[in-house]
Structures are given as C-alpha cells and as structure tokens.
Design a protein around this motif. Structure first.
Motif, PDB file in Angstrom:
ATOM      1  N   LEU A   1      43.471   6.078 -28.376  1.00  0.00           N
ATOM      2  CA  LEU A   1      44.504   5.938 -28.824  1.00  0.00           C
ATOM      3  C   LEU A   1      45.425   4.826 -28.681  1.00  0.00           C
ATOM      4  N   SER A   2      45.360   4.055 -27.506  1.00  0.00           N
ATOM      5  CA  SER A   2      45.629   2.783 -27.282  1.00  0.00           C
ATOM      6  C   SER A   2      45.128   1.639 -28.244  1.00  0.00           C
ATOM      7  N   LYS A   3      43.865   1.796 -28.504  1.00  0.00           N
ATOM      8  CA  LYS A   3      43.159   0.759 -29.486  1.00  0.00           C
ATOM      9  C   LYS A   3      43.383   0.977 -30.895  1.00  0.00           C
ATOM     10  N   THR A   4      44.141   2.292 -31.350  1.00  0.00           N
ATOM     11  CA  THR A   4      44.202   2.434 -32.696  1.00  0.00           C
ATOM     12  C   THR A   4      45.717   1.784 -33.228  1.00  0.00           C
ATOM     13  N   GLN A   5      45.337   0.789 -34.226  1.00  0.00           N
ATOM     14  CA  GLN A   5      46.532   0.197 -34.898  1.00  0.00           C
ATOM     15  C   GLN A   5      47.477   1.377 -35.408  1.00  0.00           C
ATOM     16  N   GLY A   6      48.863   1.112 -35.019  1.00  0.00           N
ATOM     17  CA  GLY A   6      50.042   1.692 -35.612  1.00  0.00           C
ATOM     18  C   GLY A   6      50.128   3.016 -34.779  1.00  0.00           C
TER      19      GLY A   6
ATOM     20  N   VAL B   1      37.149  11.648 -30.456  1.00  0.00           N
ATOM     21  CA  VAL B   1      36.450  11.439 -29.248  1.00  0.00           C
ATOM     22  C   VAL B   1      35.274  12.191 -28.827  1.00  0.00           C
ATOM     23  N   ALA B   2      34.487  11.627 -28.352  1.00  0.00           N
ATOM     24  CA  ALA B   2      33.205  12.507 -28.027  1.00  0.00           C
ATOM     25  C   ALA B   2      33.506  13.280 -26.744  1.00  0.00           C
TER      26      ALA B   2
END
Length: 117
Positions: A60-65, A102-103
């Motif tokens: 989630l933290s790496k997801t833009q927006g 996510v796996a």
C-alpha cells in the motif's frame, strides 16, 4: 501500639487469602492449558499473520495515490482487514484492490472510510 498489631493481623489475613486463592487456582489449572491453547493461535501463525500484514502495508505504501498514514492493516489466517480513513473514495477502492493482489491474501475486508474535513 495497638494499631501496629491490627495492621499486622490484617496483612496476615490478606496474605492467607491471596495464598489460598492461588492454591485453588492451581488445582483448576490442569485443564486450563488445553482449553486456552485451542483458542490462541500458534506462535508461527501469529508470525505469519504479522508478516502478511507488513507485506500488505508495504504494498500500500508503494502504491501511487494511496495515503497510508491513517490506514491500519490486520491479518489473520490470510484474511486481511483494512481500517482507518483516507481522503477520498478512490483511495478506498485502490487500497482494497492492492491488498487483494498481495500473495497469501485470501480475503479482504475493506473498512476504510472517507475522512471528514
């Protein structure tokens, strides 16, 4: 002098009451571990849940927006729960879809809400 004797007597009575209660509790403890062991997840399950929650949070933290500053991620046996607040509805949808990707995630309960301003 009498007050010291009274305090000693009360202290002794309290100590005996506590010791007697502890002895009684020990008598019943033989069956308690079996009952509580089934209710508590195994340490390895807790570790796996913690790792999965961390992995989802990292995704989630790496997801833009997606603003993760007010998002809490919890996981239990592959079931992930997202809770907290985000600035807009689009982030709620995006966070849910990222978590599902996510796996190891079996299901996602998205309890995110839009932040009131």
């Amino acid at each position: 002098m009498k007050s010291v004797a009274i305090l000693k007597t009360l202290g002794l009575a309290l100590a005996l009451t506590v010791a007697g209660g502890a002895a009684y509790a020990q008598d019943n403890s033989a069956s308690a571990p079996a009952a509580t062991a089934s209710a508590k997840p195994a340490p390895t399950a807790k570790k796996a849940d913690r790792k999965l929650g961390y992995t989802v949070r990292k995704a989630l933290s790496k997801t833009q927006g997606v603003d993760v500053s007010n998002i809490t991620v919890r996981s239990r046996a592959g079931a992930v729960t997202l809770s907290g607040t985000v600035p807009d509805q689009g982030q709620i949808d995006k966070a849910g879809s990222v978590a599902r990707g996510v796996a190891g995630v079996k299901s996602v309960s998205n309890k995110l809400t839009v932040m009131q301003q």
